[in-house]
Enzyme design. Structure first.
Site, PDB file in Angstrom:
ATOM      1  N   ILE A 174       0.903  -1.158   0.000  1.00 18.67           N
ATOM      2  CA  ILE A 174       0.000   0.000   0.000  1.00 18.67           C
ATOM      3  C   ILE A 174       0.939   1.204   0.000  1.00 18.67           C
ATOM      4  CG2 ILE A 174      -0.195  -0.148   2.542  1.00 18.67           C
ATOM      5  CD1 ILE A 174      -2.900   1.144   2.422  1.00 18.67           C
ATOM      6  N   SER A 175       0.694   2.146  -0.913  1.00 17.26           N
ATOM      7  CA  SER A 175       1.612   3.284  -1.050  1.00 17.26           C
ATOM      8  C   SER A 175       1.565   4.168   0.194  1.00 17.26           C
ATOM      9  CB  SER A 175       1.229   4.120  -2.274  1.00 17.26           C
ATOM     10  OG  SER A 175       1.072   3.311  -3.406  1.00 17.26           O
TER      11      SER A 175
END
Ligand code: SAH
Length: 266
Positions: free
Chosen positions: A108-109
């Protein structure tokens, strides 16, 4: 001892975890040494003072201090529970500015990267008569976090993931939230998703050697693509593509590190 729940509900113990670096307060009388001192007071951000999740409010303040100015983007970042999208063991880090593993070697960024990409998209997206972006295509659903952020801003979000297991994970993450305007699709996002085209905007969380032609074809006139793309020399940079009836204009921005854009479904 009973096992903790997989997806802790509010209030969880998030606020006890390590705090985002930007949220640290300088000691009294010490001159400001970093952006920390410029973090706006909670009251400066609409709704932040009332956020029931203090770590999330601090994350939004840190985003504002680090250069995210669009109040709608800040509101969207403050409206989504990032802790619902990470594994239980990582919940304490959910509002730190770090990428976190979501399984199958994907991440997940970082919130700052999500906010930056969404802000860039919003600055150039095609808008309907109501001033809102219409359909947006999200390439690389992952755990579904960015799709939900986009769903706060656009009227419909089509989000494509090539790994079935992650698609299912995103589906499970979003199901309890009953979000009517997010459509999750298993597919090769390199082909875009023709059924939803044309899109007001397209954003990718995976970087290829070039922006696929299909995305440009499926983008509406007046729309924008924001995608990491490998540059000559091998490093990735954020690329913005604006499409008008007259021209396709490409702008290369800062360096970034995203997972690779891969073809096929597995
Ligand atoms: N936006 C996601 C980030 C996930 S990381 C989130 O909020 O969690 C990027 C994702 O892109 C990975 O899950 C990876 O499997 C996916 N991906 C890579 N190439 C793809 C392709 N061609 N089509 C669809 N998804 C792709």
């Amino acid at each position: 001892m009973a096992r903790p729940p997989e997806r802790p509900g509010f209030p969880a113990r998030i606020d006890l975890g390590p705090r985002p670096a930007l949220a640290k307060r300088p000691a009294p009388g010490v001159p400001p040494a970093s952006a920390a001192a410029r973090v706006p007071a909670p009251a400066a951000l609409p709704g932040a003072a009332r956020d029931p999740i203090p770590a999330r409010a601090r994350m939004v303040q840190a985003l504002a201090a680090s250069g995210i100015h669009d109040p709608e983007v800040l509101r969207a970042m403050g409206a989504v529970d990032r802790h619902r999208f990470v594994d239980h063991a990582l919940v304490a880090q959910a509002y730190e500015d770090t990428a976190l593993p979501i399984g199958l070697g994907q991440t997940i960024s970082k919130p700052s990267v999500v906010a930056r990409m969404v802000e860039l998209l919003m600055q150039g997206v095609a808008r309907g008569a109501d001033g809102r972006p219409g359909r947006v295509l999200d390439i690389g659903t992952g755990c579904g976090y960015q799709a939900l952020v986009l769903a706060q801003l656009a009227s419909e979000v089509y989000s494509v993931e090539r790994l079935r297991e992650l698609h299912e994970k995103a589906r499970a993450n979003l199901r309890p939230l009953r979000v009517p305007n997010v459509h999750l699709i298993v597919g090769d996002g390199m082909q875009g998703f023709a059924s939803g085209a044309p899109y007001a905007g397209i954003v990718s969380a995976a970087g290829g050697d070039k922006v696929p032609e299909a995305w440009i074809d499926q983008l509406a006139y007046g729309g924008r693509i924001v995608a990491p793309t490998v540059q000559a020399g091998g490093a990735q940079a954020l690329v913005v593509i604006d499409k008008t009836r007259q021209a396709i204009r490409q702008t290369v921005l800062e360096g970034v590190h995203f997972v690779p854009l891969k073809s096929g479904v597995s």
